[in-house]
Design a protein around this motif. Structure first.
Motif, short mmCIF file in Angstrom:
data_model
loop_
_atom_site.label_atom_id
_atom_site.label_comp_id
_atom_site.label_asym_id
_atom_site.label_seq_id
_atom_site.Cartn_x
_atom_site.Cartn_y
_atom_site.Cartn_z
N VAL A 15 0.84 -1.20 0.00
CA VAL A 15 0.00 0.00 0.00
C VAL A 15 0.88 1.25 0.00
N GLY A 16 1.95 1.20 0.76
CA GLY A 16 2.89 2.34 0.78
C GLY A 16 3.50 2.60 -0.58
N LYS A 17 3.86 1.54 -1.28
CA LYS A 17 4.43 1.70 -2.63
C LYS A 17 3.40 2.30 -3.59
N VAL A 18 2.15 1.85 -3.47
CA VAL A 18 1.09 2.39 -4.33
C VAL A 18 0.88 3.86 -4.03
N LYS A 19 0.80 4.21 -2.75
CA LYS A 19 0.61 5.62 -2.37
C LYS A 19 1.74 6.48 -2.91
N GLU A 20 2.97 5.99 -2.78
CA GLU A 20 4.11 6.75 -3.26
C GLU A 20 4.02 6.96 -4.78
N THR A 21 3.67 5.91 -5.50
CA THR A 21 3.57 5.99 -6.96
C THR A 21 2.46 6.94 -7.38
N VAL A 22 1.29 6.81 -6.76
CA VAL A 22 0.17 7.68 -7.10
C VAL A 22 0.51 9.13 -6.77
N GLY A 23 1.14 9.33 -5.62
CA GLY A 23 1.55 10.68 -5.25
C GLY A 23 2.54 11.27 -6.22
N ASP A 24 3.45 10.45 -6.72
CA ASP A 24 4.44 10.90 -7.70
C ASP A 24 3.76 11.27 -9.02
N ILE A 25 2.85 10.41 -9.47
CA ILE A 25 2.16 10.64 -10.75
C ILE A 25 1.29 11.90 -10.69
N THR A 26 0.59 12.06 -9.57
CA THR A 26 -0.35 13.19 -9.46
C THR A 26 0.31 14.47 -8.95
N GLY A 35 3.30 7.46 1.65
CA GLY A 35 3.67 6.16 1.12
C GLY A 35 5.06 5.74 1.57
N LYS A 36 5.99 6.68 1.53
CA LYS A 36 7.36 6.38 1.98
C LYS A 36 7.37 6.05 3.47
N LYS A 37 6.55 6.78 4.24
CA LYS A 37 6.47 6.52 5.68
C LYS A 37 5.93 5.13 5.94
N ASP A 38 4.87 4.76 5.23
CA ASP A 38 4.29 3.42 5.39
C ASP A 38 5.32 2.34 5.08
N GLY A 43 9.28 -1.66 6.96
CA GLY A 43 10.67 -2.12 7.00
C GLY A 43 11.17 -2.34 8.42
N VAL A 44 10.80 -1.43 9.31
CA VAL A 44 11.20 -1.56 10.72
C VAL A 44 10.56 -2.81 11.33
N LYS A 45 9.29 -3.02 11.00
CA LYS A 45 8.60 -4.21 11.52
C LYS A 45 9.27 -5.49 11.00
N LYS A 46 9.69 -5.47 9.73
CA LYS A 46 10.32 -6.65 9.15
C LYS A 46 11.65 -6.95 9.85
N VAL A 47 12.42 -5.93 10.15
CA VAL A 47 13.67 -6.12 10.87
C VAL A 47 13.39 -6.72 12.24
N GLY A 48 12.37 -6.21 12.91
CA GLY A 48 11.98 -6.75 14.21
C GLY A 48 11.57 -8.21 14.11
#
Length: 56
Positions: A15-26, A35-38, A43-48
């Motif tokens: 979802v974060g990647k989609v938000k980032e892409t849509v934000g970039d396009i628009t 999107g980057k924050k998400d 990523g932090v959760k994955k490391v944990g």
């Protein structure tokens, strides 16, 4: 974290990647940043998860 948690984390990253892409396009910098924050949170959760799995 179980398989459900890992799936939710992967979904949050996607979802974060989609938000980032849509934000970039628009040209919506707020959506792009959200999107980057998400993705960062995901990523932090994955490391944990990885640390927790290695300690088992």
């Amino acid at each position: 974290m179980g398989i459900v948690g890992k799936a939710k984390n992967a979904a949050e990253d996607a979802v974060g990647k989609v938000k980032e892409t849509v934000g970039d396009i628009t040209g919506n910098d707020d959506l792009k940043a959200e999107g980057k924050k998400d993705q960062g949170v995901s990523g932090v959760k994955k490391v944990g998860e990885n640390i927790k799995d290695k300690l088992k």
